[in-house]
Write a protein that holds these residues in place. Sequence first.
Motif, PDB file in Angstrom:
ATOM      1  N   ASN A 119       0.869  -1.170   0.000  1.00 26.11           N
ATOM      2  CA  ASN A 119       0.000   0.000   0.000  1.00 26.11           C
ATOM      3  C   ASN A 119       0.907   1.222   0.000  1.00 26.11           C
ATOM      4  OD1 ASN A 119      -1.681   2.161   0.625  1.00 26.11           O
ATOM      5  ND2 ASN A 119      -2.967   0.967   2.008  1.00 26.11           N
ATOM      6  N   THR A 120       0.843   1.990  -1.086  1.00 29.01           N
ATOM      7  CA  THR A 120       1.741   3.143  -1.217  1.00 29.01           C
ATOM      8  C   THR A 120       0.971   4.459  -1.170  1.00 29.01           C
ATOM      9  OG1 THR A 120       1.608   2.996  -3.645  1.00 29.01           O
ATOM     10  CG2 THR A 120       3.398   1.817  -2.552  1.00 29.01           C
ATOM     11  N   LEU A 121      -0.224   4.435  -0.592  1.00 23.05           N
ATOM     12  CA  LEU A 121      -0.995   5.654  -0.434  1.00 23.05           C
ATOM     13  C   LEU A 121      -0.447   6.463   0.734  1.00 23.05           C
ATOM     14  CD1 LEU A 121      -4.591   4.191  -0.891  1.00 23.05           C
ATOM     15  CD2 LEU A 121      -3.191   5.363  -2.597  1.00 23.05           C
ATOM     16  N   GLY A 122      -0.505   7.772   0.621  1.00 23.11           N
ATOM     17  CA  GLY A 122      -0.015   8.609   1.707  1.00 23.11           C
ATOM     18  C   GLY A 122       1.495   8.786   1.655  1.00 23.11           C
ATOM     19  N   ASP A 123       2.049   9.235   2.781  1.00 24.99           N
ATOM     20  CA  ASP A 123       3.480   9.546   2.845  1.00 24.99           C
ATOM     21  C   ASP A 123       4.336   8.350   3.227  1.00 24.99           C
ATOM     22  OD1 ASP A 123       2.880  12.197   2.239  1.00 24.99           O
ATOM     23  OD2 ASP A 123       2.614  12.714   4.362  1.00 24.99           O
ATOM     24  N   GLU A 124       3.717   7.295   3.755  1.00 24.89           N
ATOM     25  CA  GLU A 124       4.461   6.110   4.165  1.00 24.89           C
ATOM     26  C   GLU A 124       3.957   4.891   3.406  1.00 24.89           C
ATOM     27  OE1 GLU A 124       3.869   5.798   8.339  1.00 24.89           O
ATOM     28  OE2 GLU A 124       5.017   7.610   8.822  1.00 24.89           O
ATOM     29  N   ASP A 125       4.864   3.957   3.184  1.00 27.14           N
ATOM     30  CA  ASP A 125       4.530   2.725   2.475  1.00 27.14           C
ATOM     31  C   ASP A 125       4.320   1.596   3.479  1.00 27.14           C
ATOM     32  OD1 ASP A 125       4.985   4.086   0.074  1.00 27.14           O
ATOM     33  OD2 ASP A 125       7.116   3.552   0.107  1.00 27.14           O
ATOM     34  N   THR A 126       3.387   0.716   3.174  1.00 27.68           N
ATOM     35  CA  THR A 126       3.144  -0.477   3.978  1.00 27.68           C
ATOM     36  C   THR A 126       3.288  -1.689   3.070  1.00 27.68           C
ATOM     37  OG1 THR A 126       1.570   0.738   5.361  1.00 27.68           O
ATOM     38  CG2 THR A 126       1.544  -1.670   5.512  1.00 27.68           C
ATOM     39  N   PHE A 127       4.171  -2.617   3.452  1.00 23.18           N
ATOM     40  CA  PHE A 127       4.480  -3.755   2.597  1.00 23.18           C
ATOM     41  C   PHE A 127       4.387  -5.065   3.370  1.00 23.18           C
ATOM     42  CE2 PHE A 127       7.412  -0.660   0.273  1.00 23.18           C
ATOM     43  CZ  PHE A 127       6.480  -0.414  -0.727  1.00 23.18           C
ATOM     44  N   LEU A 128       4.032  -6.124   2.636  1.00 23.97           N
ATOM     45  CA  LEU A 128       4.059  -7.481   3.177  1.00 23.97           C
ATOM     46  C   LEU A 128       5.005  -8.304   2.302  1.00 23.97           C
ATOM     47  CD1 LEU A 128       2.986  -9.693   5.116  1.00 23.97           C
ATOM     48  CD2 LEU A 128       1.193 -10.149   3.413  1.00 23.97           C
ATOM     49  N   PHE A 129       6.063  -8.823   2.915  1.00 28.66           N
ATOM     50  CA  PHE A 129       7.057  -9.628   2.210  1.00 28.66           C
ATOM     51  C   PHE A 129       6.979 -11.080   2.662  1.00 28.66           C
ATOM     52  CE2 PHE A 129       8.855  -5.410   1.830  1.00 28.66           C
ATOM     53  CZ  PHE A 129       9.484  -5.422   0.601  1.00 28.66           C
ATOM     54  N   TYR A 130       7.264 -11.954   1.725  1.00 33.50           N
ATOM     55  CA  TYR A 130       7.488 -13.372   2.032  1.00 33.50           C
ATOM     56  C   TYR A 130       8.975 -13.618   1.857  1.00 33.50           C
ATOM     57  CZ  TYR A 130       7.761 -18.426   1.320  1.00 33.50           C
ATOM     58  OH  TYR A 130       8.115 -19.753   1.406  1.00 33.50           O
ATOM     59  N   VAL A 131       9.605 -14.168   2.905  1.00 43.16           N
ATOM     60  CA  VAL A 131      11.061 -14.321   2.911  1.00 43.16           C
ATOM     61  C   VAL A 131      11.424 -15.760   3.239  1.00 43.16           C
ATOM     62  CG1 VAL A 131      13.248 -13.449   3.831  1.00 43.16           C
ATOM     63  CG2 VAL A 131      11.242 -11.939   3.736  1.00 43.16           C
ATOM     64  N   VAL A 132      12.376 -16.296   2.479  1.00 39.57           N
ATOM     65  CA  VAL A 132      12.962 -17.592   2.794  1.00 39.57           C
ATOM     66  C   VAL A 132      14.423 -17.332   3.158  1.00 39.57           C
ATOM     67  CG1 VAL A 132      13.584 -19.883   1.938  1.00 39.57           C
ATOM     68  CG2 VAL A 132      11.436 -18.825   1.217  1.00 39.57           C
ATOM     69  N   GLY A 133      14.794 -17.690   4.373  1.00 41.68           N
ATOM     70  CA  GLY A 133      16.158 -17.462   4.817  1.00 41.68           C
ATOM     71  C   GLY A 133      16.253 -17.437   6.327  1.00 41.68           C
ATOM     72  N   ASP A 134      17.340 -16.857   6.821  1.00 40.44           N
ATOM     73  CA  ASP A 134      17.575 -16.755   8.261  1.00 40.44           C
ATOM     74  C   ASP A 134      16.898 -15.506   8.808  1.00 40.44           C
ATOM     75  OD1 ASP A 134      19.086 -19.051   8.189  1.00 40.44           O
ATOM     76  OD2 ASP A 134      20.983 -17.981   7.913  1.00 40.44           O
ATOM     77  N   ARG A 135      16.034 -15.720   9.783  1.00 31.87           N
ATOM     78  CA  ARG A 135      15.233 -14.616  10.298  1.00 31.87           C
ATOM     79  C   ARG A 135      16.081 -13.555  11.008  1.00 31.87           C
ATOM     80  NH1 ARG A 135      10.378 -15.163  14.827  1.00 31.87           N
ATOM     81  NH2 ARG A 135      10.464 -12.996  15.548  1.00 31.87           N
ATOM     82  N   ASN A 136      16.993 -13.957  11.861  1.00 27.42           N
ATOM     83  CA  ASN A 136      17.702 -12.996  12.711  1.00 27.42           C
ATOM     84  C   ASN A 136      18.534 -11.984  11.917  1.00 27.42           C
ATOM     85  OD1 ASN A 136      16.567 -14.077  15.012  1.00 27.42           O
ATOM     86  ND2 ASN A 136      18.302 -15.433  15.439  1.00 27.42           N
ATOM     87  N   PRO A 137      19.358 -12.408  10.946  1.00 27.10           N
ATOM     88  CA  PRO A 137      20.100 -11.410  10.162  1.00 27.10           C
ATOM     89  C   PRO A 137      19.184 -10.477   9.380  1.00 27.10           C
ATOM     90  CG  PRO A 137      21.064 -13.588   9.883  1.00 27.10           C
ATOM     91  CD  PRO A 137      19.763 -13.778  10.597  1.00 27.10           C
ATOM     92  N   TYR A 138      18.093 -11.020   8.871  1.00 24.90           N
ATOM     93  CA  TYR A 138      17.150 -10.187   8.121  1.00 24.90           C
ATOM     94  C   TYR A 138      16.519  -9.143   9.041  1.00 24.90           C
ATOM     95  CZ  TYR A 138      13.475  -9.162   4.674  1.00 24.90           C
ATOM     96  OH  TYR A 138      12.636  -8.549   3.768  1.00 24.90           O
ATOM     97  N   ALA A 139      16.108  -9.567  10.222  1.00 25.35           N
ATOM     98  CA  ALA A 139      15.515  -8.635  11.176  1.00 25.35           C
ATOM     99  C   ALA A 139      16.515  -7.565  11.593  1.00 25.35           C
ATOM    100  CB  ALA A 139      15.007  -9.401  12.402  1.00 25.35           C
ATOM    101  N   ALA A 140      17.769  -7.954  11.765  1.00 27.70           N
ATOM    102  CA  ALA A 140      18.799  -6.982  12.134  1.00 27.70           C
ATOM    103  C   ALA A 140      18.992  -5.949  11.026  1.00 27.70           C
ATOM    104  CB  ALA A 140      20.110  -7.701  12.428  1.00 27.70           C
ATOM    105  N   ALA A 141      18.939  -6.393   9.774  1.00 27.77           N
ATOM    106  CA  ALA A 141      19.073  -5.463   8.654  1.00 27.77           C
ATOM    107  C   ALA A 141      17.902  -4.497   8.605  1.00 27.77           C
ATOM    108  CB  ALA A 141      19.186  -6.238   7.342  1.00 27.77           C
ATOM    109  N   LEU A 142      16.694  -4.988   8.875  1.00 25.98           N
ATOM    110  CA  LEU A 142      15.530  -4.112   8.926  1.00 25.98           C
ATOM    111  C   LEU A 142      15.669  -3.071  10.033  1.00 25.98           C
ATOM    112  CD1 LEU A 142      12.575  -6.629   8.445  1.00 25.98           C
ATOM    113  CD2 LEU A 142      13.262  -4.839   6.856  1.00 25.98           C
ATOM    114  N   ALA A 143      16.108  -3.518  11.197  1.00 23.64           N
ATOM    115  CA  ALA A 143      16.246  -2.608  12.338  1.00 23.64           C
ATOM    116  C   ALA A 143      17.283  -1.521  12.068  1.00 23.64           C
ATOM    117  CB  ALA A 143      16.624  -3.402  13.584  1.00 23.64           C
TER     118      ALA A 143
END
Length: 221
Positions: free
Chosen positions: A37-61
Amino acid sequence: MNYLDLRLRFAPEVRHPIHQFIDASDAVDRDVLVHGNTLGDEDTFLFYVVGDRNPYAAALAAAESVIDFEITEIDDRSFYTFLKQQRPDVDEAMFAAFQRTGVIVVPPIQFLPDGVATLTVVGEAEALQSTLQSLPAAVDVTVERVGDYDWRQSLFDPGLTDRQREAVRAAVDADYYAVPREGSIEAVADTLDCSTSTAAEHLRKAEAAVMAAFCRLRDYE
């Protein structure tokens, strides 16, 4: 109604931090934008990810543009990521190109190494051409496939040629794939009006493509 399969390559200086993470790390096997959803000033996304959760979460943070995110596990190697982010300048230009009358972006959008994203767009020929011409200079675009859109094909598309589709249809109609087999390669060749060796080659290539596409589809589960 036409469709284009596009391959976009973002220049290094405009790649999203998560895209940079995918390039630099072996932690992620698949990163797919399922909905957005790209309406407004902020985007809201839903991703499907295959991989290691912890490194991915750290990159997001660590990504300054990411406002908030939530990870929902599917199994030990796959998860959903629901996130909100501030829109980067390159995305602003991208959305302006795609958000026009006569064009629809068909999810999912897959993100690959080397700054590549693949997606399908559907629409009117003139509007699709305008979209391609409006993409920002920092994004290199390749049109990988053009055709008449059929939603049913998008459910499972092994990318067969017209001749391979004819061969598979002839084989099914001839009970070539019945168990036990009742049809023969000669029957397929007769329908296609070709030699048995040519008919067999069409079927082998079609079968290889179908199995490869099936395995890719199973990767989403």
